[in-house]
Design an enzyme around this catalytic site. Structure first.
Site, mmCIF file in Angstrom:
data_model
loop_
_atom_site.group_PDB
_atom_site.id
_atom_site.type_symbol
_atom_site.label_atom_id
_atom_site.label_comp_id
_atom_site.label_asym_id
_atom_site.label_seq_id
_atom_site.Cartn_x
_atom_site.Cartn_y
_atom_site.Cartn_z
ATOM 1 N N HIS A 70 -21.161 -41.854 -57.457
ATOM 2 C CA HIS A 70 -21.528 -43.231 -57.154
ATOM 3 C C HIS A 70 -22.132 -43.369 -55.764
ATOM 4 O O HIS A 70 -22.819 -44.365 -55.490
ATOM 5 C CB HIS A 70 -20.309 -44.150 -57.290
ATOM 6 C CG HIS A 70 -19.965 -44.465 -58.709
ATOM 7 N ND1 HIS A 70 -19.190 -43.640 -59.482
ATOM 8 C CD2 HIS A 70 -20.314 -45.514 -59.509
ATOM 9 C CE1 HIS A 70 -19.061 -44.167 -60.695
ATOM 10 N NE2 HIS A 70 -19.741 -45.293 -60.736
ATOM 11 N N GLY A 71 -21.870 -42.430 -54.877
ATOM 12 C CA GLY A 71 -22.460 -42.516 -53.546
ATOM 13 C C GLY A 71 -21.733 -41.627 -52.555
ATOM 14 O O GLY A 71 -20.621 -41.165 -52.803
#
Length: 307
Positions: free
Chosen positions: A157-158
């Site tokens: 997701h990051g």
């Protein structure tokens, strides 16, 4: 980019050999309208409220204001992402492709393991099939493999620390439930299981929201009686009153309402024409409402375009 990962063999077969029937067109258009309505009527309107609370200075929020904001964020992210998936699946259906479902009423789950079997099914299936069997440090151990899966889920997701913490957070509860076992989990009263998993899910989305570490720590503090701003204020009281219909509608739409017409047709075949006409009228009404909101430029980009 459409993030729903579909089974290659199914899509490959349909690229070379597929047909689009009237039923495909009808169901695809209806599904697209529903997805659009989820996004424009529910998600975007919920985010407007979320931004007033979590998007402002979190250090000024009361306990009730913090919980109110993050609960609505949990609803927002569901309708934004599931609406996105609905529209993608619908477009595929219109052109003769049959993609797998990506959401299955996740808030009806009874534990965190079940939640992730119902939420973002394509990503979970991908990691289960391709990452879970991978040995960790040369050792085949389901607990180590689960830890790797959830660490990678967070990183996927990051690169921010909150996403990594978010992955580890959920991985911890999945590991705990795996250790306890399904039989023992089922013995826990259903009400307690629902309260437990909803609290975990809501706090988890709070971790997901706050990319700034300092604000994340303030968020954790504000959830507790240690919040220096008190328990509640007039601000969230008025917000709840002014948006009560929207919030109740959003909560109701987390249930399988769209399955009711099919069940009614099975029980009352003679009522099928009435149900069909009613469904068409409601679809048109949703399309008109969504179009008005789109023209009014109140919509925002899908959250998951960032991931």
């Amino acid at each position: 980019m459409w993030l729903t990962i579909v089974r290659y063999s199914t899509i490959a077969a349909e690229i070379d050999d597929r047909t689009t029937t009237v039923a495909d067109l009808s169901e695809g258009l209806t599904r697209f309208i529903i997805g659009l309505a989820k996004k424009v009527i529910l998600a975007d309107q919920l985010f407007r409220i979320v931004d007033q609370f979590l998007g402002s200075k979190p250090e000024n929020l009361t306990v009730a204001g913090t919980w109110y904001g993050v609960i609505l964020y949990s609803l927002y992210i569901y309708f934004d992402f599931s609406g996105y998936s609905d529209m993608a699946i619908a477009l595929g259906r219109i052109f003769g492709f049959h993609f797998d479902e990506n959401f299955n009423h996740p808030y009806l789950c009874k534990d965190i393991t079940e939640f992730w079997q119902r939420w973002h099914i394509s990503l979970g299936t991908f990691f289960r099939d391709y990452l879970l069997p991978v040995p960790v440090f040369g050792i085949r151990n389901k607990y180590l493999s689960l830890g790797l899966v959830w660490l990678c889920t967070g990183i996927w997701h990051g690169a921010n620390w909150n996403y990594i913490l978010w992955g580890v957070y959920y991985g911890t509860f999945i590991l705990l439930e795996t250790k306890i076992g399904k039989k023992k989990m089922r013995k826990i009263p259903i009400v307690i299981r629902h309260i437990y998993n909803k609290l975990v899910i809501i706090i988890g989305f709070g971790i997901f929201y706050f990319e700034d570490t300092h604000q994340l720590l303030i968020f954790f503090r504000n959830l507790t009686p240690f919040n220096p701003n008190g328990f509640y204020s007039y601000f969230e009281q008025m917000s709840l009153f002014n948006n009560l219909f929207l919030i109740l509608a959003a909560v109701a739409c987390t249930f399988p309402l769209l399955e009711l017409p099919k069940k009614l047709r099975e029980k009352l075949p003679s009522a099928a024409p009435v149900i069909s006409v009613t469904g068409t009228v409601l679809s048109v009404a949703l399309l008109v409402m969504s179009s008005i909101l789109l023209v009014d430029a109140t919509t925002k980009a899908f959250l998951y375009y960032r991931f």
